[in-house]
Motif scaffolding. Structure first.
Motif, PDB file in Angstrom:
ATOM      1  N   THR A 148      -8.856  43.889  10.556  1.00  0.00           N
ATOM      2  CA  THR A 148     -10.153  44.378  11.866  1.00  0.00           C
ATOM      3  C   THR A 148      -9.319  45.268  12.717  1.00  0.00           C
ATOM      4  N   ALA A 149      -8.467  45.637  12.843  1.00  0.00           N
ATOM      5  CA  ALA A 149      -7.184  45.961  14.346  1.00  0.00           C
ATOM      6  C   ALA A 149      -7.792  47.600  13.532  1.00  0.00           C
ATOM      7  N   PRO A 150      -8.399  47.921  14.678  1.00  0.00           N
ATOM      8  CA  PRO A 150      -8.068  49.668  14.677  1.00  0.00           C
ATOM      9  C   PRO A 150      -7.184  50.516  14.638  1.00  0.00           C
ATOM     10  N   LEU A 151      -7.684  51.390  13.457  1.00  0.00           N
ATOM     11  CA  LEU A 151      -5.869  52.298  13.676  1.00  0.00           C
ATOM     12  C   LEU A 151      -5.756  53.394  14.544  1.00  0.00           C
ATOM     13  N   ASP A 152      -5.559  53.376  15.988  1.00  0.00           N
ATOM     14  CA  ASP A 152      -5.833  53.928  17.514  1.00  0.00           C
ATOM     15  C   ASP A 152      -5.500  54.376  17.949  1.00  0.00           C
ATOM     16  N   SER A 153      -3.591  54.176  17.323  1.00  0.00           N
ATOM     17  CA  SER A 153      -1.910  55.004  17.103  1.00  0.00           C
ATOM     18  C   SER A 153      -1.997  56.077  16.576  1.00  0.00           C
ATOM     19  N   GLU A 154      -1.007  56.626  16.655  1.00  0.00           N
ATOM     20  CA  GLU A 154      -0.025  57.542  15.303  1.00  0.00           C
ATOM     21  C   GLU A 154       0.534  57.305  15.075  1.00  0.00           C
ATOM     22  N   TRP A 155       0.540  57.496  13.712  1.00  0.00           N
ATOM     23  CA  TRP A 155       1.498  57.446  12.852  1.00  0.00           C
ATOM     24  C   TRP A 155       2.344  57.859  12.733  1.00  0.00           C
ATOM     25  N   GLN A 156       3.555  56.883  12.525  1.00  0.00           N
ATOM     26  CA  GLN A 156       5.310  57.112  12.963  1.00  0.00           C
ATOM     27  C   GLN A 156       5.942  57.281  11.443  1.00  0.00           C
ATOM     28  N   LYS A 157       6.471  58.260  11.013  1.00  0.00           N
ATOM     29  CA  LYS A 157       7.566  58.741   9.846  1.00  0.00           C
ATOM     30  C   LYS A 157       8.195  58.862  10.306  1.00  0.00           C
ATOM     31  N   SER A 158      10.336  58.092   9.597  1.00  0.00           N
ATOM     32  CA  SER A 158      10.632  57.892   8.682  1.00  0.00           C
ATOM     33  C   SER A 158      11.612  59.567   9.391  1.00  0.00           C
ATOM     34  N   SER A 159      11.868  59.459  10.406  1.00  0.00           N
ATOM     35  CA  SER A 159      13.167  60.812  10.205  1.00  0.00           C
ATOM     36  C   SER A 159      14.384  61.090   8.218  1.00  0.00           C
ATOM     37  N   PHE A 160      13.534  59.943   7.876  1.00  0.00           N
ATOM     38  CA  PHE A 160      14.447  59.701   6.498  1.00  0.00           C
ATOM     39  C   PHE A 160      14.002  60.560   5.270  1.00  0.00           C
ATOM     40  N   SER A 161      12.436  61.070   5.301  1.00  0.00           N
ATOM     41  CA  SER A 161      11.352  61.584   4.920  1.00  0.00           C
ATOM     42  C   SER A 161      11.752  62.749   4.394  1.00  0.00           C
ATOM     43  N   ASN A 162      11.687  63.310   3.635  1.00  0.00           N
ATOM     44  CA  ASN A 162      12.339  64.178   2.859  1.00  0.00           C
ATOM     45  C   ASN A 162      11.011  65.725   3.300  1.00  0.00           C
ATOM     46  N   GLY A 163      11.566  66.514   3.351  1.00  0.00           N
ATOM     47  CA  GLY A 163      10.997  68.443   3.663  1.00  0.00           C
ATOM     48  C   GLY A 163       9.649  68.431   2.850  1.00  0.00           C
ATOM     49  N   ALA A 164       9.778  67.902   1.842  1.00  0.00           N
ATOM     50  CA  ALA A 164       8.895  68.215   1.224  1.00  0.00           C
ATOM     51  C   ALA A 164       7.510  67.837   1.201  1.00  0.00           C
ATOM     52  N   GLY A 165       8.135  66.592   1.592  1.00  0.00           N
ATOM     53  CA  GLY A 165       6.907  65.448   2.071  1.00  0.00           C
ATOM     54  C   GLY A 165       6.425  65.072   0.829  1.00  0.00           C
ATOM     55  N   SER A 166       7.443  64.395   0.378  1.00  0.00           N
ATOM     56  CA  SER A 166       6.995  62.931  -0.925  1.00  0.00           C
ATOM     57  C   SER A 166       7.417  62.027  -0.820  1.00  0.00           C
ATOM     58  N   ASP A 167       8.388  61.585   0.414  1.00  0.00           N
ATOM     59  CA  ASP A 167       9.037  60.529   0.694  1.00  0.00           C
ATOM     60  C   ASP A 167       7.801  60.345   1.801  1.00  0.00           C
ATOM     61  N   CYS A 168       6.561  59.809   1.995  1.00  0.00           N
ATOM     62  CA  CYS A 168       5.395  60.240   3.495  1.00  0.00           C
ATOM     63  C   CYS A 168       5.198  58.430   3.818  1.00  0.00           C
ATOM     64  N   VAL A 169       6.272  57.119   4.209  1.00  0.00           N
ATOM     65  CA  VAL A 169       6.213  55.889   4.173  1.00  0.00           C
ATOM     66  C   VAL A 169       5.284  56.464   5.793  1.00  0.00           C
TER      67      VAL A 169
END
Length: 78
Positions: free
Chosen positions: A10-31
């Motif tokens: 029930t906690a709001p998602l009111d912050s910014e998402w943080q993506k790992s610097s190890f995510s690839n540039g093509a956007g396919s590894d976007c945890v």
């Protein structure tokens, strides 16, 4: 009766998402992760229609410690 885990969802998602610097540039590894009241939310930026997963601090700490210890290395592709 609510549990701390119930409260996470029930906690709001009111912050910014943080993506790992190890995510690839093509956007396919976007945890992505977000600090929320009572824990951490984990989402997939490629599929924002899917609900995020939410973990208590102790659950998330156990996972991170396992990653650091190499417990999940067998799940990585060669």
């Amino acid at each position: 009766m609510n549990t701390p885990k119930d409260d996470l969802y029930t906690a709001p998602l009111d912050s910014e998402w943080q993506k790992s610097s190890f995510s690839n540039g093509a956007g396919s590894d976007c945890v992505q992760l977000m600090d929320i009241a009572g824990g951490v939310a984990i989402g997939d930026s490629k599929r924002p229609d899917r609900p995020e997963l939410r973990y208590t601090p102790s659950e998330f700490a156990a996972f991170v410690q396992g990653v650091k210890a190499g417990e999940f290395d067998h799940l990585l592709s060669d």
